[in-house]
Scaffold this motif. Structure first.
Motif, mmCIF file in Angstrom:
data_model
loop_
_atom_site.group_PDB
_atom_site.id
_atom_site.type_symbol
_atom_site.label_atom_id
_atom_site.label_comp_id
_atom_site.label_asym_id
_atom_site.label_seq_id
_atom_site.Cartn_x
_atom_site.Cartn_y
_atom_site.Cartn_z
ATOM 1 N N ALA A 43 0.831 -1.204 0.000
ATOM 2 C CA ALA A 43 0.000 0.000 0.000
ATOM 3 C C ALA A 43 0.866 1.255 0.000
ATOM 4 O O ALA A 43 0.537 2.258 -0.660
ATOM 5 N N SER A 44 1.974 1.215 0.702
ATOM 6 C CA SER A 44 2.881 2.370 0.742
ATOM 7 C C SER A 44 3.488 2.626 -0.631
ATOM 8 O O SER A 44 3.629 3.789 -1.057
ATOM 9 N N GLN A 45 3.855 1.561 -1.325
ATOM 10 C CA GLN A 45 4.397 1.730 -2.678
ATOM 11 C C GLN A 45 3.356 2.333 -3.621
ATOM 12 O O GLN A 45 3.686 3.176 -4.465
ATOM 13 N N MET A 46 2.095 1.913 -3.472
ATOM 14 C CA MET A 46 1.038 2.473 -4.300
ATOM 15 C C MET A 46 0.841 3.957 -4.003
ATOM 16 O O MET A 46 0.586 4.767 -4.909
ATOM 17 N N LEU A 47 0.975 4.328 -2.735
ATOM 18 C CA LEU A 47 0.854 5.739 -2.366
ATOM 19 C C LEU A 47 1.971 6.567 -2.995
ATOM 20 O O LEU A 47 1.746 7.704 -3.437
ATOM 21 N N GLU A 48 3.171 5.998 -3.035
ATOM 22 C CA GLU A 48 4.287 6.724 -3.643
ATOM 23 C C GLU A 48 4.045 6.982 -5.125
ATOM 24 O O GLU A 48 4.549 7.962 -5.688
ATOM 25 N N LEU A 49 3.269 6.106 -5.783
ATOM 26 C CA LEU A 49 2.981 6.270 -7.213
ATOM 27 C C LEU A 49 1.734 7.112 -7.473
ATOM 28 O O LEU A 49 1.431 7.409 -8.628
ATOM 29 N N GLU A 50 1.029 7.468 -6.400
ATOM 30 C CA GLU A 50 -0.196 8.252 -6.556
ATOM 31 C C GLU A 50 0.130 9.686 -6.968
ATOM 32 O O GLU A 50 0.780 10.416 -6.218
ATOM 33 N N PRO A 51 -0.306 10.114 -8.158
ATOM 34 C CA PRO A 51 0.043 11.467 -8.617
ATOM 35 C C PRO A 51 -0.585 12.585 -7.792
ATOM 36 O O PRO A 51 -0.050 13.694 -7.738
ATOM 37 N N LYS A 52 -1.699 12.318 -7.118
ATOM 38 C CA LYS A 52 -2.379 13.357 -6.345
ATOM 39 C C LYS A 52 -1.886 13.442 -4.900
ATOM 40 O O LYS A 52 -2.379 14.261 -4.130
ATOM 41 N N LEU A 53 -0.939 12.587 -4.568
ATOM 42 C CA LEU A 53 -0.422 12.599 -3.197
ATOM 43 C C LEU A 53 0.387 13.866 -2.962
ATOM 44 O O LEU A 53 1.291 14.182 -3.745
ATOM 45 N N PRO A 54 0.080 14.634 -1.908
ATOM 46 C CA PRO A 54 0.853 15.845 -1.621
ATOM 47 C C PRO A 54 2.331 15.537 -1.408
ATOM 48 O O PRO A 54 2.691 14.495 -0.855
ATOM 49 N N VAL A 55 3.172 16.436 -1.859
ATOM 50 C CA VAL A 55 4.618 16.245 -1.710
ATOM 51 C C VAL A 55 5.001 16.124 -0.245
ATOM 52 O O VAL A 55 5.917 15.361 0.130
ATOM 53 N N SER A 56 4.290 16.835 0.604
ATOM 54 C CA SER A 56 4.609 16.806 2.037
ATOM 55 C C SER A 56 4.353 15.449 2.665
ATOM 56 O O SER A 56 4.862 15.140 3.746
ATOM 57 N N ALA A 57 3.555 14.594 1.999
ATOM 58 C CA ALA A 57 3.239 13.283 2.550
ATOM 59 C C ALA A 57 4.292 12.228 2.213
ATOM 60 O O ALA A 57 4.329 11.163 2.843
ATOM 61 N N MET A 58 5.129 12.514 1.226
ATOM 62 C CA MET A 58 6.118 11.530 0.803
ATOM 63 C C MET A 58 7.056 11.091 1.927
ATOM 64 O O MET A 58 7.339 9.899 2.071
ATOM 65 N N PRO A 59 7.583 12.051 2.732
ATOM 66 C CA PRO A 59 8.465 11.600 3.830
ATOM 67 C C PRO A 59 7.753 10.663 4.798
ATOM 68 O O PRO A 59 8.362 9.722 5.319
ATOM 69 N N ARG A 60 6.458 10.900 5.047
ATOM 70 C CA ARG A 60 5.717 10.033 5.960
ATOM 71 C C ARG A 60 5.557 8.624 5.374
ATOM 72 O O ARG A 60 5.674 7.621 6.092
ATOM 73 N N VAL A 61 5.310 8.554 4.085
ATOM 74 C CA VAL A 61 5.222 7.250 3.428
ATOM 75 C C VAL A 61 6.571 6.536 3.512
ATOM 76 O O VAL A 61 6.636 5.323 3.743
ATOM 77 N N GLY A 62 7.639 7.302 3.331
ATOM 78 C CA GLY A 62 8.975 6.711 3.446
ATOM 79 C C GLY A 62 9.225 6.153 4.836
ATOM 80 O O GLY A 62 9.837 5.080 4.979
ATOM 81 N N LYS A 63 8.741 6.855 5.872
ATOM 82 C CA LYS A 63 8.909 6.369 7.238
ATOM 83 C C LYS A 63 8.126 5.076 7.461
ATOM 84 O O LYS A 63 8.575 4.171 8.171
ATOM 85 N N ILE A 64 6.934 4.984 6.848
ATOM 86 C CA ILE A 64 6.149 3.754 6.963
ATOM 87 C C ILE A 64 6.913 2.583 6.364
ATOM 88 O O ILE A 64 7.012 1.500 6.966
ATOM 89 N N ARG A 65 7.466 2.774 5.173
ATOM 90 C CA ARG A 65 8.206 1.700 4.515
ATOM 91 C C ARG A 65 9.458 1.319 5.305
ATOM 92 O O ARG A 65 9.817 0.141 5.405
ATOM 93 N N ASN A 66 10.133 2.320 5.880
ATOM 94 C CA ASN A 66 11.319 2.032 6.698
ATOM 95 C C ASN A 66 10.936 1.221 7.930
ATOM 96 O O ASN A 66 11.664 0.302 8.339
ATOM 97 N N ALA A 67 9.797 1.558 8.549
ATOM 98 C CA ALA A 67 9.348 0.817 9.734
ATOM 99 C C ALA A 67 9.025 -0.626 9.365
ATOM 100 O O ALA A 67 9.327 -1.560 10.118
ATOM 101 N N VAL A 68 8.405 -0.822 8.201
ATOM 102 C CA VAL A 68 8.105 -2.176 7.738
ATOM 103 C C VAL A 68 9.393 -2.970 7.548
ATOM 104 O O VAL A 68 9.488 -4.140 7.949
ATOM 105 N N GLN A 69 10.398 -2.338 6.941
ATOM 106 C CA GLN A 69 11.670 -3.027 6.725
ATOM 107 C C GLN A 69 12.344 -3.387 8.040
ATOM 108 O O GLN A 69 12.937 -4.465 8.177
#
Length: 317
Positions: free
Chosen positions: A88-114
């Motif tokens: 789901a996090s990867q799909m969010l990263e590909l979402e064109p309407k996702l605000p730029v400010s949300a990208m770091p938060r998505v990155g933190k989610i993926r890092n936590a998963v790893q």
């Protein structure tokens, strides 16, 4: 001879001494009988202790078996939801309407998963070490280290990797997957415990093993040293860094379970090598791993990158 048979033999011997006319009136006979009785009591106590010890060993084995089953069950149950979160996090990263400010938060989610996946993998590795020895197959250590450093350099922030001695194949015998756990853990720790960034240096060298060293002998040894410019540890903590679940006194506030370095030592020991650390508070740490080199060289692919600096792109936290 069992303790029960020893006790019976002692009683028979004392009885023969008592019945022997030559010992009639011997003042030492009564004292000897008292000592023999005390010895018999000790043998009976030892027999009870042995039974308790056997029962404890059986219970310990059963607890270890149940623990392994629990780890396997939890690991299986965790992997599916973690995979869903990561997808789901990867799909969010590909979402064109996702605000730029949300990208770091998505990155933190993926890092936590790893981090969770790494913890699960280390728990499984710990169980595997307890039930099976490493599978020695020749592989190119230089290529593996180059790949691991490249992967970590792509996610680290403010760190710079320097690779030295990795520009030629270095085949060694071992379990590649287990040794990857060792070096990925050491590199991740170098990044994690260097909060202010800096240079992380990897040095790979091949030479003759020193006499008496874990991997000394005619086959020689390979040495990997990973040096950082992080917080370091004091001498008392350095002596215990490889203990299971131990964490340094200055590691508070940094995520970790105190299992990675313990596993690293177990894996290196399984391969007939050795691991050590040199560190000072505020001066960084240098971890050194020594492993036996391959006795029979097998063709291996050249590493993807040559020796030199691997710059890390600046990214938002």
């Amino acid at each position: 001879m069992t303790m029960r048979s020893q006790e019976q033999e002692l009683r028979q011997w004392v009885q023969r001494l008592v019945e022997d006319p030559a010992n009639a009136g011997n003042p030492l006979l009564a004292e000897f009988q008292t000592l023999a009785e005390r010895h018999g009591k000790l043998l009976r106590q030892f027999r009870k202790i042995a039974k308790i010890s056997d029962r404890l060993q059986t219970e310990t084995k059963e607890m270890a078996r149940q623990q392994r089953q629990f780890v396997l069950m939890v690991s299986h149950e965790f992997r599916t939801p973690l995979a869903i979160i990561d997808s789901a996090s990867q799909m969010l990263e590909l979402e064109p309407k996702l605000p730029v400010s949300a990208m770091p938060r998505v990155g933190k989610i993926r890092n936590a998963v790893q981090r969770m996946l790494h913890l699960i993998e280390r728990c499984l590795t710990n169980d595997r070490l307890g039930t099976a020895a490493a599978r020695p197959v020749a592989f190119d250590l230089a290529a593996m280290l180059t790949a691991l450093a490249g992967e970590l350099a792509g996610t680290a922030t403010g760190h710079r990797f320097e690779l030295h001695g990795l520009n030629r194949p270095v085949p060694i015998p071992g379990d590649r997957d287990l040794l990857a756990v060792v070096f990925s853990n050491l590199m991740e720790n170098a990044v994690k415990y260097s909060p202010n960034g800096g240079t992380i240096r990897l040095d790979l060298s091949v030479g003759d093993g020193a006499a008496g060293s874990p991997c000394g002998g005619p086959g020689g040894q390979v040495t990997v040293r990973i040096t950082d410019q992080g917080i370091g540890v004091n001498a008392a903590d350095a002596a215990r860094l490889f203990d299971k679940y131990f964490r340094a006194s200055n590691a508070a506030g940094t995520t970790g379970a105190g299992l990675g370095l313990h596993l690293a030592r177990c894996i290196v020991d399984t391969h007939g090598g050795g691991i050590s650390v040199a560190s000072e508070p505020g001066q960084g740490s240098a971890f050194t791993v020594r492993l036996p080199v391959a006795r029979a060289t097998t063709p291996t692919a050249a590493p993807a990158a040559v020796s030199g600096a691997v710059p890390v792109p600046e990214t938002s936290p």
